[in-house]
Design an enzyme around this catalytic site. Sequence first.
Site, mmCIF file in Angstrom:
data_model
loop_
_atom_site.group_PDB
_atom_site.id
_atom_site.type_symbol
_atom_site.label_atom_id
_atom_site.label_comp_id
_atom_site.label_asym_id
_atom_site.label_seq_id
_atom_site.Cartn_x
_atom_site.Cartn_y
_atom_site.Cartn_z
ATOM 1 N N HIS B 125 -1.744 0.871 1.391
ATOM 2 C CA HIS B 125 -3.047 0.439 1.060
ATOM 3 C C HIS B 125 -3.554 1.818 1.341
ATOM 4 O O HIS B 125 -4.508 2.173 0.391
ATOM 5 C CB HIS B 125 -3.655 -0.721 2.139
ATOM 6 C CG HIS B 125 -5.091 -0.896 1.805
ATOM 7 N ND1 HIS B 125 -5.575 -2.000 1.140
ATOM 8 C CD2 HIS B 125 -6.125 -0.055 2.322
ATOM 9 C CE1 HIS B 125 -6.985 -1.657 1.098
ATOM 10 N NE2 HIS B 125 -7.285 -0.821 1.870
ATOM 11 N N GLU B 126 -3.805 2.346 2.609
ATOM 12 C CA GLU B 126 -4.673 3.635 2.838
ATOM 13 C C GLU B 126 -4.068 4.790 1.745
ATOM 14 O O GLU B 126 -5.001 5.515 1.502
ATOM 15 C CB GLU B 126 -4.379 4.039 4.336
ATOM 16 C CG GLU B 126 -4.844 3.176 5.405
ATOM 17 C CD GLU B 126 -6.383 2.573 5.049
ATOM 18 O OE1 GLU B 126 -6.347 1.358 5.190
ATOM 19 O OE2 GLU B 126 -7.170 3.326 4.805
ATOM 20 N N HIS B 129 -6.255 4.721 -1.205
ATOM 21 C CA HIS B 129 -7.595 5.316 -1.092
ATOM 22 C C HIS B 129 -7.290 6.991 -1.216
ATOM 23 O O HIS B 129 -8.113 7.297 -1.977
ATOM 24 C CB HIS B 129 -8.296 5.070 0.210
ATOM 25 C CG HIS B 129 -8.491 3.519 0.413
ATOM 26 N ND1 HIS B 129 -9.409 3.065 -0.569
ATOM 27 C CD2 HIS B 129 -8.486 3.002 1.279
ATOM 28 C CE1 HIS B 129 -9.540 1.611 -0.228
ATOM 29 N NE2 HIS B 129 -9.059 1.462 1.135
ATOM 30 N N HIS B 135 -11.516 -0.501 -2.984
ATOM 31 C CA HIS B 135 -11.046 -1.756 -2.697
ATOM 32 C C HIS B 135 -11.111 -2.609 -4.175
ATOM 33 O O HIS B 135 -11.991 -2.682 -4.761
ATOM 34 C CB HIS B 135 -11.782 -2.595 -1.740
ATOM 35 C CG HIS B 135 -11.485 -2.070 -0.421
ATOM 36 N ND1 HIS B 135 -12.184 -1.949 0.777
ATOM 37 C CD2 HIS B 135 -10.084 -1.469 0.260
ATOM 38 C CE1 HIS B 135 -11.587 -1.397 1.665
ATOM 39 N NE2 HIS B 135 -10.324 -1.115 1.550
#
Lengths: 80, 392
Positions: B125-126, B129, B135
């Site tokens: 997930h990170e 980014h 998101h």
Amino acid sequence: IPAPAPVQKTAQAEIYLSQFGYLPASAKNPSSGGLLDQETWERAIRDFQSFAGLNVTGELDSETTELMSLPRCGVRDKIG
Amino acid sequence: FGSDSRSKRYALQGSRWKVKNLTYRISKYPKRLKRSDVDAELARAFAVWSGYTDLTFTPKSTNPVHIEIRFEENEHGDGDPFDGPGGTLAHAYFPVYGGDAHFDDAELWTIGSPRGTNLFQVAAHEFGHSLGLSHSDVRSALMAPFYRGFDPVFKLDSDDIYAIQALYGKKTTRGASYPTSPSTRKPSFVPRAEDNELCKDPRIDTIFNTAEGFTYAFKGDKYYRLTENAVAEGYPKLISEGWPGLEGDIDAAFTYKNGKTYFFKGTKYWRYYGRQMDGDYPKEISDGFVGIPDHIDAAMVWGGNGKIYFYKGTKFWRFDPLKRPPVKQTYPKPISNWEGLPNNLDAALQYTNGYTYFFKGDKYYRFNDRTFSVDEVNPPFPRPTAYWWFGC
């Protein structure tokens, strides 16, 4: 991880909503006296509820405070 | 996003990397995990994104790198302090702000376990980014902001795939990547059958992943590297060249979360770290795997609990290196507990897409870890291994 304690107070919810981009950053420090009008407050809650897939009530109900207490990523949901 | 009636979907922050070959460095490791385990898990997390784009991620031990990764607690110099266990787990910066990723080391980071917080999922997930994704409000998406607990059958949501390909385009290259599940594999090229022995006789001795995320099939004294569509070009090669000191006709193999690969044959086993033998091997199975029989059929590390399973004839054993004894008295148990699986298996594998696969003869089975039974899908299992795994 200790069971998440639901976000109880409006102040914590204010910090949460400003931390993740639903309220202006100034609200992050409620002691700064950054007054919020009701419409801004309710819109912020509605925005969060809509993004998180909750019933959009505009009120800080238990479902909403429960979700605010879950572990999550620290990046803002709403970016400028 | 449109009005309140907008459809749910991903969000792009607005910046992305202008290059596709990115480097990263883990400059501060977590307290409670082994470095080699963290290296392997973060490589897997990056592979989630390189599986659908031409992005590549190369680990480096010195700066400069594109993405720096640190495990920190409380205030850690970026003005965005962590908050102890729970709450915020990690944060990362978009490419325009440097792309670095920080993880809260007050969390109990775990690997392949429902306990604590799963490092692989949060890291993937990170890194989204770090690549420019914001998101998503699709709750099943990896880029949704909330941690949804350990998912043993991790799969990237289509919303995430659209998002990353909106930034970096679709994948055009082949090679090591985060493969889709073989159920959606389609051979993008069909090797001439006479070139590929596995097309004539798809029965294999064993199949396993390495810590780097490559998948290999062993047959006799040869081995094949598998891509997401088929056998990689330039194979087969000799096992003795790939893993110096290792014999052919291997019974079973798996890579444990310590990044080491274990090979079993008859009464013996070998341990390798990468391609190098990791000590004085072979040793007797009874030495290193007390409670496990000789001449096993198959072995794997099950994603459901991170434990090692051995299969022989009609029975299976569960081996937990962290327990004494590592095999409970209640084992062996009948393979029929794994609903829908046949006895006398040839091979077993927890594939990098999180699914568990079993091989017998010219067929294979995909196991549903949630229902604890062979997946019931169309076309049904067992399916022909040659078509779906070897590109025949």
